[in-house]
Design an enzyme around this catalytic site. Structure first.
Site, mmCIF file in Angstrom:
data_model
loop_
_atom_site.group_PDB
_atom_site.id
_atom_site.type_symbol
_atom_site.label_atom_id
_atom_site.label_comp_id
_atom_site.label_asym_id
_atom_site.label_seq_id
_atom_site.Cartn_x
_atom_site.Cartn_y
_atom_site.Cartn_z
ATOM 1 N N HIS A 157 -17.564 -41.158 16.010
ATOM 2 C CA HIS A 157 -16.790 -41.539 14.819
ATOM 3 C C HIS A 157 -16.060 -40.317 14.238
ATOM 4 O O HIS A 157 -16.333 -39.902 13.093
ATOM 5 C CB HIS A 157 -17.791 -42.111 13.802
ATOM 6 N N GLU A 260 -11.753 -43.033 16.674
ATOM 7 C CA GLU A 260 -13.122 -43.021 17.181
ATOM 8 C C GLU A 260 -13.183 -43.597 18.595
ATOM 9 O O GLU A 260 -12.760 -44.729 18.822
ATOM 10 C CB GLU A 260 -14.008 -43.853 16.249
HETATM 11 O O1 TA6 Z 1 -15.130 -46.770 11.604
HETATM 12 C C1 TA6 Z 1 -14.638 -47.418 10.479
HETATM 13 C C2 TA6 Z 1 -15.797 -47.886 9.620
HETATM 14 O O2 TA6 Z 1 -16.557 -48.867 10.279
HETATM 15 C C3 TA6 Z 1 -15.224 -48.384 8.285
HETATM 16 O O3 TA6 Z 1 -15.279 -49.784 8.193
HETATM 17 C C4 TA6 Z 1 -16.090 -47.650 7.251
HETATM 18 O O4 TA6 Z 1 -17.249 -48.384 6.972
HETATM 19 C C5 TA6 Z 1 -16.366 -46.350 7.998
HETATM 20 O O5 TA6 Z 1 -16.685 -46.778 9.321
HETATM 21 C C6 TA6 Z 1 -17.370 -45.415 7.373
HETATM 22 O O6 TA6 Z 1 -18.654 -45.992 7.422
HETATM 23 P P1 TA6 Z 1 -19.856 -45.117 6.731
HETATM 24 O O7 TA6 Z 1 -21.074 -45.950 6.951
HETATM 25 O O8 TA6 Z 1 -19.908 -43.807 7.438
HETATM 26 O O9 TA6 Z 1 -19.442 -44.953 5.274
#
Ligand code: TA6
Length: 291
Positions: A157, A260
């Site tokens: 991510h 990601e």
């Molecule tokens: O990768 C995108 C995502 O799934 C968004 O929907 C948002 O939730 C982001 O990840 C961050 O998630 P987190 O749990 O790290 O705040």
């Protein structure tokens, strides 16, 4: 473990342990919690990763920035509403298994001591290989050590450091389809109308690329080479969501974008008994001198 020259241990104010890596080709920082790369800068290149200035590195709390490892599920757990978003690997403490420091770079291997959890009643081993050189490489390998087939979703991510979100372009989207996470069921299987994406509001897309993606930051151009992945998530929370995120400054959306490398959405990783799957990415920057 005795560390080679160029690799030193440190601890955050709240006790999270990290490794600092110094090499003629690059420097990096990796936290043992989540095996999370939080900093990477190749020599003569801009810093690659964005890290929230509000991050305070507390045990058990996902670090906001760098490269969180979302495993063994991406997003919400399929059935258990009490389970943590993006799985448990990123908030667990990993073990450093091996470090090699040579003329090519520093190469580390970490593994996750697998917890016994009701939200994931399977047997697997998980290792991460990190390459710190004139490129940054990550290879996340899951081996199915149980007696049931594994079906998992996962993502590297990555939060990228950019000068200005409105100057960013994500390239390589020609001919690809995507699921717009902001539209729910109505957002499935949409066609990318352009070969590149500019961002002028909240974006949360699972794309299914037909060729390698790239990022024009614009202080650097980035090649993103992947293996073991047929999906990627493009995310920027923009202003309103930024105000609702933990450890995220309200204007943070202006200096970061996530691209990601994943197995998520329609691209799940199915791992047979005794088999393994590696999700791999290599980032190579070309300094454009713009800022
Ligand atoms: O990768 C995108 C995502 O799934 C968004 O929907 C948002 O939730 C982001 O990840 C961050 O998630 P987190 O749990 O790290 O705040």
């Amino acid at each position: 473990m005795q560390l080679p020259i160029g690799i030193t241990r440190g601890t955050s104010n709240y006790g999270l342990e990290y490794l600092d890596i110094e090499h003629p080709k690059a420097r990096a920082r990796i936290f043992l919690q989540g095996a999370q790369v939080t900093e990477f800068q190749a020599t003569n290149q801009p810093a690659l990763l964005w890290l929230s200035p509000e991050e305070d590195f507390r045990p058990g709390k996902a670090i906001r920035g760098g490269i969180p490892i979302c495993w063994p599920w991406f997003g919400a757990h399929g059935s258990d509403t009490a389970a943590p978003a993006h799985g448990f690997a990123r908030t667990s403490v990993w073990k450093l298994d091996n470090v090699i420091n040579n003329d090519d770079g520093v190469f580390l291997t970490l593994s996750l001591p697998m917890p016994d959890r009701p939200d994931w009643p399977y047997s697997a081993s998980l290792t991460l290989a990190v390459s710190v050189s004139d490129y940054l490489g990550l290879a996340l390998t899951t081996r199915n050590t149980g007696s049931d087939e594994l079906v998992l979703t996962q993502a590297l991510h990555t939060y990228f450091n950019i000068v200005d979100i409105e100057q960013v372009r994500i390239t390589g989207l020609a001919g690809s389809r995507y699921d717009d996470q902001l539209l729910g069921a109505a957002g499935k299987g949409l066609a990318c109308s352009e070969s590149q994406l500019s961002i002028a509001g909240e974006v949360d897309r699972i794309v299914y690329p037909r060729q390698p993606l790239g990022l024009n930051a614009p202080a650097y151009q980035l090649d993103i080479a992947t293996q073991g992945s047929a999906s990627a998530v493009i995310w920027n929370p923009w202003l309103e969501k930024s105000s609702r995120l933990s450890n995220f400054p309200t204007d943070g959306y202006k200096s970061m974008v996530c691209v990601e490398t994943a197995n998520c959405g329609a691209d799940v990783a199915v791992i047979g008994v005794g088999a393994s799957h590696t999700l791999q990415v290599e980032y190579r920057q070309l300094n454009t001198g713009k800022n």
